[in-house]
Design a protein around this motif. Structure first.
Motif: not given
Length: 285
Positions: A6-11, A58-67, A104-111
Motif C-alpha cells: 500500500v502506498i501511503g502519501i503525506d501531503l 503489486q500495489t493494492a491501494a493508495i492512502g493520502i493524508g491531507v491537511p 482513500y483520503i482523510n485528514n492528517d490528524a486522523n491518519c
C-alpha cells in the motif's frame, strides 16, 4: 491483511512524502517539494510524480493524508492548508482514474491516529485518541478498532470547544506560548531544556490546560489510550507532571486506572497512517 503493498502519501503544505508499506515495514520513502502556490493541476502533477515512482503491479491501494477538510462520502478535498488553489479538489477521482486501484483520503490528524493504532503505541487498544499538539490541536478517534471520522469528517475537533476566554486550541497547542506569553514555543523549549525556571513555569501552565482538555475528551469518549504527537510533544518532560495533576481530579476514577497517555515515537506516522486508511476500509467490507 497487511500482506498487500500500500502506498501511503503525506501531503503537507510545502512538501509531499510517500512510501510503500508492506506488512509492518515502510520501504522506499520518497519526498518532493511541491509548488504550493501553483495551480490545482501543477500541485497534482507533483503528487503524480511521486506516486509514479512508487507504484507497481503489486500495489493494492493508495492512502493520502491531507491537511484540510474532507468529504468522506464524495472524497472531495477542501481548503488544503498552505495550498491556496486547492479549494475543492476531487482527488480520489483523479487518482483512481490514473492508477486504477482504490484510493482513500482523510485528514492528517486522523491518519496520525491510524498510524499509531496499526504501527505504534496504539497497538492492542480497541479505543484510542491520537492528539496532535502542533500549531493547532488536532485529533483522530479510534472506536471499536476503527477510525471514526463523523458525518462530515469533523469528529475530534476538540480544539474548537470553548474554554476560558477562547477555546482549547488557544491554550493546549503550540499557539499557547505566543497567545499567552507572546514568545515563540521553540524558544521556550530551548530555555526549558537548559533549566530556565521561567520557561519551565510556562510549561507548567501549558500542562494544566492540556490536562483540562484531556478531561473533556475523557468525558466524551472514555478511551483507554491517548497518544500525543506534534512538535509540542518534545516538551513532555516539562509538562507531564502538571498535566497529570490536572487530570487526577477527574470525576470517574475507574477511567483513570485504565488510562494510558503516551508520547508518539513513531517515525513517518503520516505515511504509515495514510496507508492504514486501506486497512481500516477493509473492516467495512
Amino acid at each position: 491483511m497487511k500482506n498487500n503493498n500500500v502506498i501511503g502519501i503525506d501531503l503537507g503544505g510545502t512538501n509531499v512524502r510517500a512510501g510503500m508499506v508492506q506488512e509492518d515495514n515502510l520501504i522506499n520513502i520518497k519526498s518532493k517539494k511541491i509548488n504550493n502556490n501553483g495551480t490545482v493541476e501543477e500541485v497534482l502533477e507533483d503528487l503524480f510524480e511521486l506516486t509514479d515512482a512508487l507504484i507497481n503491479n503489486q500495489t493494492a491501494a493508495i492512502g493520502i493524508g491531507v491537511p484540510g477538510l474532507i468529504d468522506v462520502d464524495q472524497q472531495l478535498v477542501y481548503d488544503v492548508v498552505n495550498i491556496p488553489s486547492w479549494k475543492e479538489v476531487p482527488l480520489q477521482k483523479w487518482m483512481e482514474e490514473r492508477y486504477n486501484i482504490p484510493v482513500y483520503i482523510n485528514n492528517d490528524a486522523n491518519c496520525f491516529a491510524l498510524g499509531e493504532f496499526y504501527f505504534g503505541k496504539g497497538k492492542g487498544h480497541s479505543s484510542m485518541i491520537g492528539l496532535t499538539l502542533g500549531t493547532g490541536l488536532g485529533s483522530g478517534i479510534i472506536i471499536n478498532n476503527q477510525l471514526y471520522s463523523g458525518a462530515n469528517c469533523g469528529a475530534g475537533e476538540f480544539g474548537m470547544v470553548p474554554y476560558l476566554e477562547h477555546c482549547f486550541e488557544y491554550y493546549a497547542s503550540g499557539q499557547f506560548f505566543q497567545n499567552v506569553f507572546h514568545t515563540d514555543g521553540e524558544v521556550v523549549f530551548d530555555l526549558a531544556s537548559n533549566g530556565a525556571l521561567d520557561a519551565l513555569s510556562k510549561y507548567d501552565a501549558f500542562g494544566t490546560h492540556l490536562g483540562n482538555a484531556i478531561k473533556m475528551i475523557l468525558f466524551a469518549l472514555d478511551p483507554s489510550c491517548i497518544i500525543l504527537g506534534g512538535s509540542v510533544r518534545k516538551g513532555w518532560p516539562y509538562f507531564e507532571k502538571t498535566m497529570w495533576n490536572s487530570i487526577n481530579n477527574f470525576a470517574y476514577r475507574r477511567s483513570l486506572k485504565k488510562l494510558q497517555i503516551e508520547v508518539s515515537e513513531l517515525e513517518n506516522s503520516g505515511i504509515l497512517g495514510a496507508a492504514a486508511l486501506y486497512y481500516d476500509s477493509l473492516k467495512n467490507v
